[in-house]
Structures are given as C-alpha cells and as structure tokens.
Design an enzyme around this catalytic site. Structure first.
Site, PDB file in Angstrom:
ATOM      1  N   LYS A  34       0.836  -1.214   0.000  1.00 10.68           N
ATOM      2  CA  LYS A  34       0.000   0.000   0.000  1.00 10.68           C
ATOM      3  C   LYS A  34       0.863   1.254   0.000  1.00 10.68           C
ATOM      4  O   LYS A  34       2.067   1.187   0.285  1.00 10.68           O
ATOM      5  CB  LYS A  34      -0.904  -0.031   1.242  1.00 10.68           C
ATOM      6  CG  LYS A  34      -0.108  -0.134   2.543  1.00 10.68           C
ATOM      7  CD  LYS A  34      -0.972  -0.461   3.738  1.00 10.68           C
ATOM      8  CE  LYS A  34      -0.091  -0.709   4.954  1.00 10.68           C
ATOM      9  NZ  LYS A  34      -0.863  -0.872   6.177  1.00 10.68           N
ATOM     10  N   ARG A 130      -9.260  -0.064  16.595  1.00  8.82           N
ATOM     11  CA  ARG A 130      -9.287   0.851  15.446  1.00  8.82           C
ATOM     12  C   ARG A 130     -10.420   0.394  14.537  1.00  8.82           C
ATOM     13  O   ARG A 130     -11.468   0.992  14.515  1.00  8.82           O
ATOM     14  CB  ARG A 130      -7.936   0.880  14.736  1.00  8.82           C
ATOM     15  CG  ARG A 130      -7.888   1.864  13.573  1.00  8.82           C
ATOM     16  CD  ARG A 130      -6.506   1.948  12.941  1.00  8.82           C
ATOM     17  NE  ARG A 130      -6.021   0.652  12.458  1.00  8.82           N
ATOM     18  CZ  ARG A 130      -4.851   0.468  11.858  1.00  8.82           C
ATOM     19  NH1 ARG A 130      -4.044   1.495  11.671  1.00  8.82           N
ATOM     20  NH2 ARG A 130      -4.473  -0.731  11.458  1.00  8.82           N
ATOM     21  N   TYR A 256      15.224  30.460   6.363  1.00 13.89           N
ATOM     22  CA  TYR A 256      13.977  31.085   6.802  1.00 13.89           C
ATOM     23  C   TYR A 256      13.906  31.166   8.315  1.00 13.89           C
ATOM     24  O   TYR A 256      14.209  30.196   9.017  1.00 13.89           O
ATOM     25  CB  TYR A 256      12.779  30.266   6.318  1.00 13.89           C
ATOM     26  CG  TYR A 256      12.489  30.399   4.845  1.00 13.89           C
ATOM     27  CD1 TYR A 256      12.168  31.632   4.280  1.00 13.89           C
ATOM     28  CD2 TYR A 256      12.518  29.279   4.021  1.00 13.89           C
ATOM     29  CE1 TYR A 256      11.891  31.738   2.920  1.00 13.89           C
ATOM     30  CE2 TYR A 256      12.236  29.381   2.671  1.00 13.89           C
ATOM     31  CZ  TYR A 256      11.919  30.620   2.119  1.00 13.89           C
ATOM     32  OH  TYR A 256      11.644  30.717   0.791  1.00 13.89           O
ATOM     33  N   MET A 304      11.506  24.383   0.771  1.00 14.15           N
ATOM     34  CA  MET A 304      10.775  23.509  -0.145  1.00 14.15           C
ATOM     35  C   MET A 304      11.692  22.681  -1.039  1.00 14.15           C
ATOM     36  O   MET A 304      11.453  21.502  -1.282  1.00 14.15           O
ATOM     37  CB  MET A 304       9.813  24.330  -1.017  1.00 14.15           C
ATOM     38  CG  MET A 304       8.913  23.467  -1.881  1.00 14.15           C
ATOM     39  SD  MET A 304       7.816  24.402  -2.944  1.00 14.15           S
ATOM     40  CE  MET A 304       6.669  25.101  -1.787  1.00 14.15           C
TER      41      MET A 304
HETATM   42  C1  PLP Z   1       0.003  -1.789   6.814  1.00 17.83           C
HETATM   43  C2  PLP Z   1      -0.529  -3.037   7.411  1.00 17.83           C
HETATM   44  C3  PLP Z   1       0.328  -4.105   7.705  1.00 17.83           C
HETATM   45  C4  PLP Z   1       1.838  -3.996   7.617  1.00 17.83           C
HETATM   46  O1  PLP Z   1       2.341  -3.368   8.769  1.00 17.83           O
HETATM   47  P1  PLP Z   1       3.924  -3.195   8.988  1.00 17.83           P
HETATM   48  O2  PLP Z   1       4.050  -2.648  10.351  1.00 17.83           O
HETATM   49  O3  PLP Z   1       4.359  -2.209   7.937  1.00 17.83           O
HETATM   50  O4  PLP Z   1       4.542  -4.504   8.799  1.00 17.83           O
HETATM   51  C5  PLP Z   1      -0.246  -5.290   8.118  1.00 17.83           C
HETATM   52  N1  PLP Z   1      -1.583  -5.404   8.276  1.00 17.83           N
HETATM   53  C6  PLP Z   1      -2.426  -4.380   8.039  1.00 17.83           C
HETATM   54  C7  PLP Z   1      -3.888  -4.566   8.235  1.00 17.83           C
HETATM   55  C8  PLP Z   1      -1.934  -3.157   7.610  1.00 17.83           C
HETATM   56  O5  PLP Z   1      -2.768  -2.150   7.380  1.00 17.83           O
END
Ligand code: PLP
Length: 362
Positions: A34, A130, A256, A304
């Site tokens: 992802k 969550r 800055y 930037m």
């Molecule tokens: C992103 C994610 C992972 C991977 O987590 P890492 O800490 O990057 O290994 C596993 N399971 C779910 C549901 C996630 O959203």
C-alpha cells in the site's frame, strides 16, 4: 548532478523477504505494498517480489486495480475492505479479496448480486480498537457471512496488533488469546494477525499468513531499533547533490526565520532536497546527513527545494558531491528519531518529484 533521487535496491528487497520467510517458516507471506509500496514504487516492487510472496495487501481499491492492470496475478487483499457497495462487482471481476470489518459491509454483501462468491477475511477487533468487529458481535457476523451466498466458504479471519513492538506489553498476548478463542470453532478458514512486529517479536502470532510491510523495505517496525538489528537491508537510499558550498561567517543566520546562527566561521553546504520532495520540514538543527562518508548536521530550516548543512571549516566537499539523506550507511530510523517520527512516514512521504531508480546491485 542529480536532484532528489531515491535509489531502490531490489536485491535488498529479496534479501529481506528471505529473512522474513526464514523466521516465519511455513506461514504464507503476504507483502504489504500500500501507499505506493511505502514510497518505493508499488508496481516495480510488486513485480520484483511477486514470485517470492503468496499475496499482496493494499489499502485502496485503486491500488489493487493498478496491480491487476499491470498484470499481477497473485492474491490481493483489500486490508480495510471495500468502501462502497458499488465496488463489489469490481472485486469479483478483478479477483480481489476483501476484509470485512463493519456490519454495513456485511449488509452490502448480503444485498449484492454477484456472479461468483467473494473471498472474505472477517476482521476482528481483538484489542487495538481501530477497526474490526467487536468480540461480542463476532458470532453474529460469522453466522451472517456463512449464510450469505456471495461469500466463499470457508470464511477467513484477520486481526491486527496495536502494540506488538513493545515486547513486554501484555495487550499483545491478550489480543492473541482473544483471536484464538473467537476463531477456534472455524479451523478450516485461514487466519492472520502478524504484521512486521508480529514476525519479529511474537512467534505465536504467525498462524497461516503473515502480513509484513515495513520489514520488506528493510526498516525496523520498532522505533527504538534499526532494520540492521533484524538483519534487514535498507531498500531505499535517498540521495541528492550539493548545489552550493558557501562561506558561513560567525554570527550570520541561515535560512527562513534565522533559526540557526553560525557560532564560528564555517563552510555551509546547500543540498537539493526539501519538503517539496518529502524531506520533513520539521527536521531540526542537528539532523544527520551523510556527505563523503561523514555525518554533518542540518542547520536552519528545511525549505521547499533545499536544505543547508554545516560542513565545518575544514571541509573540502565540492558542488556536485553526492549527499545521502537516509538509507545505506544512514538508517532512516535514525533520521526519523531526530525528526520525531518513524521511518514509515519518511519513506512513504516522498513526493512524485523524486525520481526512483531501481537496481539489483548486491
Ligand atoms: C500496513 C498493514 C500491515 C503492515 O504493517 P507493517 O508494520 O508495515 O509490517 C499489516 N496489516 C495491516 C492490516 C496493515 O494495514
């Protein structure tokens, strides 16, 4: 001379997957790609590792579709499931598996008219709170999904740890027991709970499938460690170039807001990277940068397109010299600690302006 460029070492990716496989032995390894493969470029990463893994995980339908459009044939799981009931026919058409974590999603699957059943993973909230079906509602969710003609049997099960990087936190053991208890009566479905931290710290958590993300990229899932301590190799090395070497006079501020003032005469290096590339603006004075084999501190605010480092009065660095912001020889975890974040965020935040260059150097 190159502006901000992320060198992606595909051999390091292979190495890391082998390391994870050796740890989890017989469990399937599903690679989390992802957020553009945690900033490493989802498609090239997926293509390289596809033969080495048992499936992929993404967060958005759009990410899954990009993988399929690129010809990816491996299993793909939507980690938070579909967001709209109208996505369901697309999931069927593209052979995507989905997490189910709400009764709204269950309702949508029940109402849909699908030509083949979907492979689903019931996501249980075992204590992170969550997403996921609450323990007291799991039986009902299982019952409805089992009776639903649009759901492939057997049902699969997933959950996620909230504190698995804390080795002495009893929450993880409690999450594991809850997961085991709630899924015990359904031995034929696949089960998964471990992300990277689970792989390294909780051997009881492997079940049928592990879901590593950050570890694939060579980065530690625990803030207080570096990937190296798990025998991982960093996949991304973020580089840029010195575009100026200037005299800095004692008493003169830099950048800055004049947030840093030279205490003595020195040489200042200007590096072609800034928050427009995803380098964090919040990086304070003293954040390490690697130039010609030595660590030098960021001085003044990151802007930037540029940032400034104190090269020291004896510096012989020249315009055009390579600069390493993180990666090989400068762990992203260490930079993250200076910035007050985690390696995950630094690599994921790099912007589309940064060129990604792939290599399979050993
Ligand atoms: C992103 C994610 C992972 C991977 O987590 P890492 O800490 O990057 O290994 C596993 N399971 C779910 C549901 C996630 O959203």
């Amino acid at each position: 001379m190159k502006a901000a460029t992320a060198l992606i070492n595909l051999d390091a990716l292979t190495h890391n997957i082998h390391k994870i496989r050796a740890i989890v032995t017989s469990a399937q390894v599903w690679a989390m790609v992802k957020a553009n493969g945690y900033g490493h470029g989802m498609l090239p990463v997926a293509k390289h590792i596809s033969p080495l893994v048992d499936g992929f995980g993404v967060a958005r339908l759009d990410e899954a579709m990009k993988l399929r459009e690129a010809g990816e044939r491996n299993a793909i799981l939507l980690l938070e499931g579909f967001y709209n009931p109208s996505d369901l026919p697309i999931l069927v058409e593209s052979d995507l598996q989905t997490a189910i974590h709400t009764f709204e999603q269950i309702e949508a699957i029940e109402q849909a008219n699908l030509i083949v059943p979907l492979r689903v993973w019931l996501k249980i909230d075992t204590g992170m709170h969550r997403i996921g079906i609450r323990p007291e509602q799991v039986d009902e969710a299982i019952k409805r999904l089992t009776q639903c003609k649009n759901v492939e049997k057997p049902l699969n099960f997933m959950s996620h740890f909230g504190c698995a990087d804390e080795l002495d936190n009893p929450i993880t053991q409690s999450q594991l027991s809850t997961f085991e208890t709630l899924t015990k009566a359904h031995p034929s479905g696949l089960k998964t709970i471990a992300a990277s931290s689970g792989c390294f710290y909780w051997p009881q958590s492997y079940f049928d499938v592990v879901r590593p993300g950050i570890a694939l990229y060579g980065i530690s899932p625990a803030e207080y460690r570096n990937g190296q301590s798990h025998d991982l190799l960093p996949v991304m090395t973020m580089t840029s170039s010195l575009i100026a070497v200037r005299d800095g006079k004692k008493g003169e501020p830099v950048g800055y807001g004049a947030k840093w003032v030279a205490e003595k005469d020195t040489k200042l290096g200007v590096v072609a990277i800034g928050y427009g590339d995803g380098y964090p603006r919040t990086a304070p004075n003293g954040t390490p940068v690697l130039i010609n084999g030595r660590i030098v501190p960021i001085v003044g605010r990151v802007s930037m397109d540029m940032l400034t480092v104190d090269l020291g009065s004896d510096a012989i660095d020249k315009v055009g010299d390579e600069v390493i912001l993180w990666g090989e020889d400068l762990p992203v975890e260490e930079v993250a600690r200076h910035v007050g974040t985690i390696g995950y965020e630094l690599v994921t935040n790099i912007t589309s302006r940064v060129e990604l260059i792939y290599s399979d150097k050993k």
